[in-house]
Design a protein around this motif. Structure first.
Motif, PDB file in Angstrom:
ATOM      1  N   VAL A 208       0.861  -1.188   0.091  1.00  0.00           N
ATOM      2  CA  VAL A 208      -0.041  -0.064   0.011  1.00  0.00           C
ATOM      3  C   VAL A 208       0.877   1.271  -0.008  1.00  0.00           C
ATOM      4  O   VAL A 208       0.746   1.989  -0.779  1.00  0.00           O
ATOM      5  CB  VAL A 208      -1.109  -0.016   1.236  1.00  0.00           C
ATOM      6  N   ILE A 212       1.072   4.198  -2.849  1.00  0.00           N
ATOM      7  CA  ILE A 212       0.707   5.832  -2.549  1.00  0.00           C
ATOM      8  C   ILE A 212       1.988   6.464  -2.382  1.00  0.00           C
ATOM      9  O   ILE A 212       1.828   7.766  -3.221  1.00  0.00           O
ATOM     10  CB  ILE A 212       0.049   5.680  -0.925  1.00  0.00           C
ATOM     11  N   PHE A 217      -2.638   5.326  -8.354  1.00  0.00           N
ATOM     12  CA  PHE A 217      -3.921   5.105  -7.871  1.00  0.00           C
ATOM     13  C   PHE A 217      -4.651   4.100  -8.726  1.00  0.00           C
ATOM     14  O   PHE A 217      -5.996   4.403  -8.886  1.00  0.00           O
ATOM     15  CB  PHE A 217      -4.518   6.590  -7.500  1.00  0.00           C
ATOM     16  N   PRO A 219      -4.286   0.592  -9.203  1.00  0.00           N
ATOM     17  CA  PRO A 219      -4.695  -0.817  -8.593  1.00  0.00           C
ATOM     18  C   PRO A 219      -5.381  -0.781  -7.272  1.00  0.00           C
ATOM     19  O   PRO A 219      -5.171   0.289  -6.428  1.00  0.00           O
ATOM     20  CB  PRO A 219      -3.356  -1.396  -8.436  1.00  0.00           C
ATOM     21  N   ARG A 220      -6.015  -1.809  -7.077  1.00  0.00           N
ATOM     22  CA  ARG A 220      -6.640  -1.923  -5.880  1.00  0.00           C
ATOM     23  C   ARG A 220      -5.672  -2.826  -5.165  1.00  0.00           C
ATOM     24  O   ARG A 220      -5.149  -3.778  -5.740  1.00  0.00           O
ATOM     25  CB  ARG A 220      -7.844  -2.684  -5.821  1.00  0.00           C
ATOM     26  N   VAL A 221      -5.374  -2.595  -3.771  1.00  0.00           N
ATOM     27  CA  VAL A 221      -4.381  -3.467  -2.992  1.00  0.00           C
ATOM     28  C   VAL A 221      -5.067  -4.374  -2.119  1.00  0.00           C
ATOM     29  O   VAL A 221      -5.589  -3.584  -1.313  1.00  0.00           O
ATOM     30  CB  VAL A 221      -3.163  -2.519  -2.490  1.00  0.00           C
ATOM     31  N   LEU A 222      -4.803  -5.459  -2.221  1.00  0.00           N
ATOM     32  CA  LEU A 222      -5.503  -6.527  -1.230  1.00  0.00           C
ATOM     33  C   LEU A 222      -4.650  -7.754  -0.680  1.00  0.00           C
ATOM     34  O   LEU A 222      -4.057  -7.857  -1.340  1.00  0.00           O
ATOM     35  CB  LEU A 222      -6.752  -7.093  -1.991  1.00  0.00           C
TER      36      LEU A 222
ATOM     37  N   ILE B  14      -5.869   3.394   1.401  1.00  0.00           N
ATOM     38  CA  ILE B  14      -6.762   2.302   0.666  1.00  0.00           C
ATOM     39  C   ILE B  14      -8.190   2.274   1.406  1.00  0.00           C
ATOM     40  O   ILE B  14      -8.245   2.654   2.638  1.00  0.00           O
ATOM     41  CB  ILE B  14      -6.173   0.998   0.448  1.00  0.00           C
ATOM     42  N   LEU B  20     -15.613  -1.108  -2.294  1.00  0.00           N
ATOM     43  CA  LEU B  20     -14.502  -0.845  -2.786  1.00  0.00           C
ATOM     44  C   LEU B  20     -13.179  -1.088  -2.131  1.00  0.00           C
ATOM     45  O   LEU B  20     -12.064  -0.316  -2.254  1.00  0.00           O
ATOM     46  CB  LEU B  20     -14.550   0.838  -2.896  1.00  0.00           C
ATOM     47  N   GLY B  22      -9.733  -1.811  -0.854  1.00  0.00           N
ATOM     48  CA  GLY B  22      -8.486  -1.914  -1.361  1.00  0.00           C
ATOM     49  C   GLY B  22      -8.347  -0.913  -2.454  1.00  0.00           C
ATOM     50  O   GLY B  22      -7.215  -0.541  -3.011  1.00  0.00           O
ATOM     51  N   GLU B  23      -9.258  -0.006  -2.807  1.00  0.00           N
ATOM     52  CA  GLU B  23      -9.179   1.032  -3.548  1.00  0.00           C
ATOM     53  C   GLU B  23      -8.641   2.290  -3.044  1.00  0.00           C
ATOM     54  O   GLU B  23      -8.856   2.843  -2.119  1.00  0.00           O
ATOM     55  CB  GLU B  23     -10.779   1.427  -3.881  1.00  0.00           C
ATOM     56  N   PRO B  24      -7.777   3.007  -3.811  1.00  0.00           N
ATOM     57  CA  PRO B  24      -7.108   4.172  -3.517  1.00  0.00           C
ATOM     58  C   PRO B  24      -8.046   5.361  -3.204  1.00  0.00           C
ATOM     59  O   PRO B  24      -8.712   5.544  -3.981  1.00  0.00           O
ATOM     60  CB  PRO B  24      -6.145   4.536  -4.372  1.00  0.00           C
TER      61      PRO B  24
END
Lengths: 236, 236
Positions: A208, A212, A217, A219-222, B14, B20, B22-24
């Motif tokens: 993450v 950042i 901004f 990708p979704r980071v999971l 995130i 949503l 994980g979404e920035p």
């Protein structure tokens, strides 16, 4: 009926990662893979040393098992592996769709199949340099082409280190229209060894923070929720 | 320009929960709420005892701050609170959309606003019995009506106990077309006290196990990732 080579069928559980994170899912994990990623977390479905543990099942037996596990309640079936794209899921998907089940498939994008086009979700997860594999982007593009008509196509990339991260950025730039999911790599893949949830949190935070810091901004980071919940235990 | 009452603007970070995850995201947390949930995790944006800490800002100052934090890179702006539906975000959304920003709003569904219809994502989170509040379903339906045209409308329910869980099932039955997200409640809301990630995993597992034992395959079940990453620290 097509025959399918199956490492395990399990669930219902929740999908632990990516676009369908949290979604109730039965997993159909196929046996066999054209890749040998150094950090593979599913070697029991990949390495031919485990081949004698894989069942060869007609499609209708797989479908019966999915219905038994879900007690006939429609949910998402995830076709995973190994590389499920080695096999023919046309019939299983048709049987399931007729009863309201949805189908997701996770594959590295090395082999294109016509049945990609009837999936509800196709997750293409090209493997970064740390895997030891090299992506054939022509084959990857053929997968995208074959998936025309699928409900949703997304890209998921596992990131172990800075080199993988830079590679993920370049891959994302190639496919700006594919929703992108990043997840930190997991080197603790022994099902017998308990996972430290703090370690999982730390790796997620690392990834993450990188996105950042770069104002990236996209990708979704999971994380992998199943590792948080069950460590690397199989069958959940 | 509309004036907005703001508790805090922070990010990018995130999104830690829900559709949503994980979404920035940059969060615009408004001050003021028509509810007083017993377990509120954002009392600093709710309780009038904190009112002197809320800034009254013209919309363009809020927009400048969102742009400064995101360095002009479009991302998702989450309007949260308190209850953001007390205020008028029409202008902020128009300014952001013109530059490619997306807007999500999280509200309990007690107050409908015309600007719901231009949101990219509306998260309606009706509060279960453990909150001490009682949902006015007429008002909730008015929110749904006002949101016609929004990109996506979803329902999120926090579940603290078996009573909440039964209530969530009934609420889901009322709105079968709304994608549903469940998350376990968090009683450890003191930003000064570290959160035990194992405890977070245990609560998630409890909720996953309940839905699966009931063959209830409708909701996606997700944790609060921000609590895993940062405990209850503010501003992340």
């Amino acid at each position: 009926m097509s025959q399918l080579r199956i490492a395990e069928i399990f669930g219902p559980t929740i999908q632990g990662e990516g676009a369908l994170i949290g979604e109730p899912t039965v997993f159909v994990r196929t046996g066999g893979c054209d890749y040998r990623c150094t950090w593979c977390d599913s070697l029991h479905a990949v390495d031919t040393a485990y081949r004698q543990t894989w069942a060869v099942m007609p499609t209708d037996a797989v479908w019966q098992e999915v219905q038994r596990l879900s007690k006939g309640n429609p949910l998402t079936v995830s076709l995973s592996g190994g590389n499920p794209a080695i096999q023919d899921f046309t019939q299983l998907i048709a049987l399931g769709h007729a009863k309201g089940y949805r189908f997701a498939c996770e594959t590295q994008g090395s082999i294109a199949k016509p049945w990609f086009s009837v999936l509800d979700t196709l997750v293409l997860s090209p493997k970064p340099p740390s895997s030891g594999e090299t992506v054939d982007w022509t084959a990857f593009n053929a997968c995208l082409q074959a998936a025309t008509g699928a409900g949703k196509i997304v890209m998921k990339i596992v990131v172990f280190d800075d080199t993988d991260y830079a590679w993920a950025r370049a891959a994302a730039d190639k496919y700006p229209d594919l929703p992108l999911y990043l997840q930190p790599g997991n080197l603790e893949v022994d099902p017998e060894i308990a996972v430290d949830p703090q370690n999982l949190a730390d790796k997620l935070l690392w990834l993450v923070d990188k996105t950042i810091a770069d104002n990236w901004f996209v990708p979704r980071v999971l994380p992998q929720l199943h590792v948080l919940l069950w460590g690397n235990k199989r069958g959940v």
